[in-house]
Design a protein around this motif. Structure first.
Motif, PDB file in Angstrom:
ATOM      1  N   LEU A 118      42.375 -19.543 -61.482  1.00 35.86           N
ATOM      2  CA  LEU A 118      43.435 -18.577 -61.213  1.00 35.86           C
ATOM      3  C   LEU A 118      44.204 -18.240 -62.491  1.00 35.86           C
ATOM      4  CD1 LEU A 118      44.739 -20.016 -57.836  1.00 35.86           C
ATOM      5  CD2 LEU A 118      43.626 -17.799 -58.134  1.00 35.86           C
ATOM      6  N   LEU A 125      42.010  -8.921 -56.956  1.00 37.10           N
ATOM      7  CA  LEU A 125      42.386  -8.290 -58.217  1.00 37.10           C
ATOM      8  C   LEU A 125      41.924  -6.836 -58.301  1.00 37.10           C
ATOM      9  CD1 LEU A 125      41.733 -11.145 -60.818  1.00 37.10           C
ATOM     10  CD2 LEU A 125      43.903 -10.444 -59.800  1.00 37.10           C
ATOM     11  N   PRO A 141      49.058  -9.628 -56.556  1.00 34.83           N
ATOM     12  CA  PRO A 141      48.408 -10.742 -55.852  1.00 34.83           C
ATOM     13  C   PRO A 141      49.356 -11.899 -55.542  1.00 34.83           C
ATOM     14  CG  PRO A 141      47.045  -9.974 -57.670  1.00 34.83           C
ATOM     15  CD  PRO A 141      48.376  -9.296 -57.820  1.00 34.83           C
ATOM     16  N   PRO A 165      51.701 -11.610 -60.546  1.00 36.08           N
ATOM     17  CA  PRO A 165      50.631 -12.263 -59.790  1.00 36.08           C
ATOM     18  C   PRO A 165      50.841 -13.775 -59.760  1.00 36.08           C
ATOM     19  CG  PRO A 165      49.713 -10.570 -61.208  1.00 36.08           C
ATOM     20  CD  PRO A 165      51.164 -10.678 -61.569  1.00 36.08           C
ATOM     21  N   SER A 166      50.906 -14.335 -58.550  1.00 31.91           N
ATOM     22  CA  SER A 166      51.307 -15.736 -58.404  1.00 31.91           C
ATOM     23  C   SER A 166      50.465 -16.471 -57.379  1.00 31.91           C
ATOM     24  CB  SER A 166      52.785 -15.828 -57.978  1.00 31.91           C
ATOM     25  OG  SER A 166      53.629 -15.147 -58.869  1.00 31.91           O
ATOM     26  N   ALA A 167      50.433 -17.789 -57.558  1.00 27.91           N
ATOM     27  CA  ALA A 167      49.819 -18.685 -56.580  1.00 27.91           C
ATOM     28  C   ALA A 167      50.771 -19.850 -56.368  1.00 27.91           C
ATOM     29  CB  ALA A 167      48.459 -19.182 -57.067  1.00 27.91           C
ATOM     30  N   ILE A 180      46.829 -15.252 -63.177  1.00 33.05           N
ATOM     31  CA  ILE A 180      47.709 -15.572 -62.043  1.00 33.05           C
ATOM     32  C   ILE A 180      48.521 -16.821 -62.361  1.00 33.05           C
ATOM     33  CG2 ILE A 180      47.742 -16.243 -59.603  1.00 33.05           C
ATOM     34  CD1 ILE A 180      45.000 -14.633 -59.472  1.00 33.05           C
ATOM     35  N   VAL A 207      39.021 -13.972 -55.352  1.00 33.94           N
ATOM     36  CA  VAL A 207      39.908 -13.551 -56.440  1.00 33.94           C
ATOM     37  C   VAL A 207      39.517 -12.166 -56.956  1.00 33.94           C
ATOM     38  CG1 VAL A 207      40.709 -14.071 -58.781  1.00 33.94           C
ATOM     39  CG2 VAL A 207      40.489 -15.913 -57.096  1.00 33.94           C
TER      40      VAL A 207
END
Length: 247
Positions: free
Chosen positions: A167, A91, A98, A193-195, A172, A87
């Motif tokens: 996260l 970043l 991201p 920024p995503s997951a 994120i 991470v």
């Protein structure tokens, strides 16, 4: 390249591999095996957070033709990242928004390989899996990924829910892919920024992870079959992120 190329067997050999710092994906132990050496191995496995399961001897016989002594281990052909390291590295790149992918108990190595391939093509910065219960990185995974498994960083964690919290604390947004929602993927913003979380082939995403997610989304299904293969669904989600970010 065969799956056997990434296997070791024999109690002492596996103990030495762990002590030497080899990355083991999973250890298969014959049910009912007793003795001081097997106790030493079990202690090492637990101490190092290595996934393991107790299986009948027939399973071990199918895995290898060698004198396995009741234990077979799969060695990962890749090195895994620590979550924090991954991470922080992502970043630090200010030129890219991201995009992470979390796989919740995905068990099929070919689905895993196909997802890794799509992840590489869509610019995913890292894949996060759980140490126990996740599909290992095998020769079949590498082949199905078309070599992308050597390009996309993969981190292993003890608990995927903790990774979700980490996260989120890092700024994120976590979006879970599930049919248990009214939102479609086209209602959710993936520009920040995503997951994206994808669930297992049979039961989907763990309820506690769904609850912890910032958003949930589904794919509209217009036919009679109620679900897509997880690797196909993952591809649609990732390319929607690409579409939004290109626009």
């Amino acid at each position: 390249m065969k799956n056997e190329d990434y296997q070791i067997f024999g109690i002492r050999a596996i103990i030495e591999a762990i002590n030497a710092g080899k990355t083991l994906d999973k250890v298969f132990i014959q049910k009912g095996l007793k003795g001081d050496l097997i106790k030493e191995l079990e202690t090492l496995i637990r101490k190092n957070g290595i996934g393991f399961s107790y299986v009948p001897i027939e399973k071990l016989n199918r895995l290898t033709r060698g004198n396995h002594q009741g234990v077979v281990a799969s060695i990962s052909p890749i090195a895994f990242y620590e979550l924090e390291e991954l991470v922080e590295k992502v970043l630090a790149n200010e030129n890219k928004v991201p995009l992470f992918l979390l796989l919740d108990q995905l068990s099929d190595v070919r689905n895993f390989g196909a997802i890794i391939r799509t992840a590489e093509c869509t610019g995913v910065d890292g894949i996060i899996i759980q140490k126990k219960g996740a599909a290992p990185v095998t020769a079949d995974t590498i082949k199905t990924s078309a070599g992308a498994a050597f390009k996309v960083p993969i981190a292993k964690v003890n608990h995927l829910k903790d990774a979700v919290f980490y996260l989120q604390a890092s700024g994120i947004k976590v979006i879970s892919a599930t049919e248990k929602t009214e939102n479609t993927i086209y209602d959710v913003s993936l520009k920040e920024p995503s997951a994206i979380v994808m669930g297992s082939e049979d039961v989907g995403i763990t309820p506690s992870i769904l609850k912890a997610s910032d958003a949930t989304a589904k794919l509209p299904l217009l036919g009679e079959i109620g679900s897509l293969n997880v690797s196909v669904a993952c591809g649609v989600f990732l390319y929607e992120a690409v579409r939004q970010r290109l626009n």
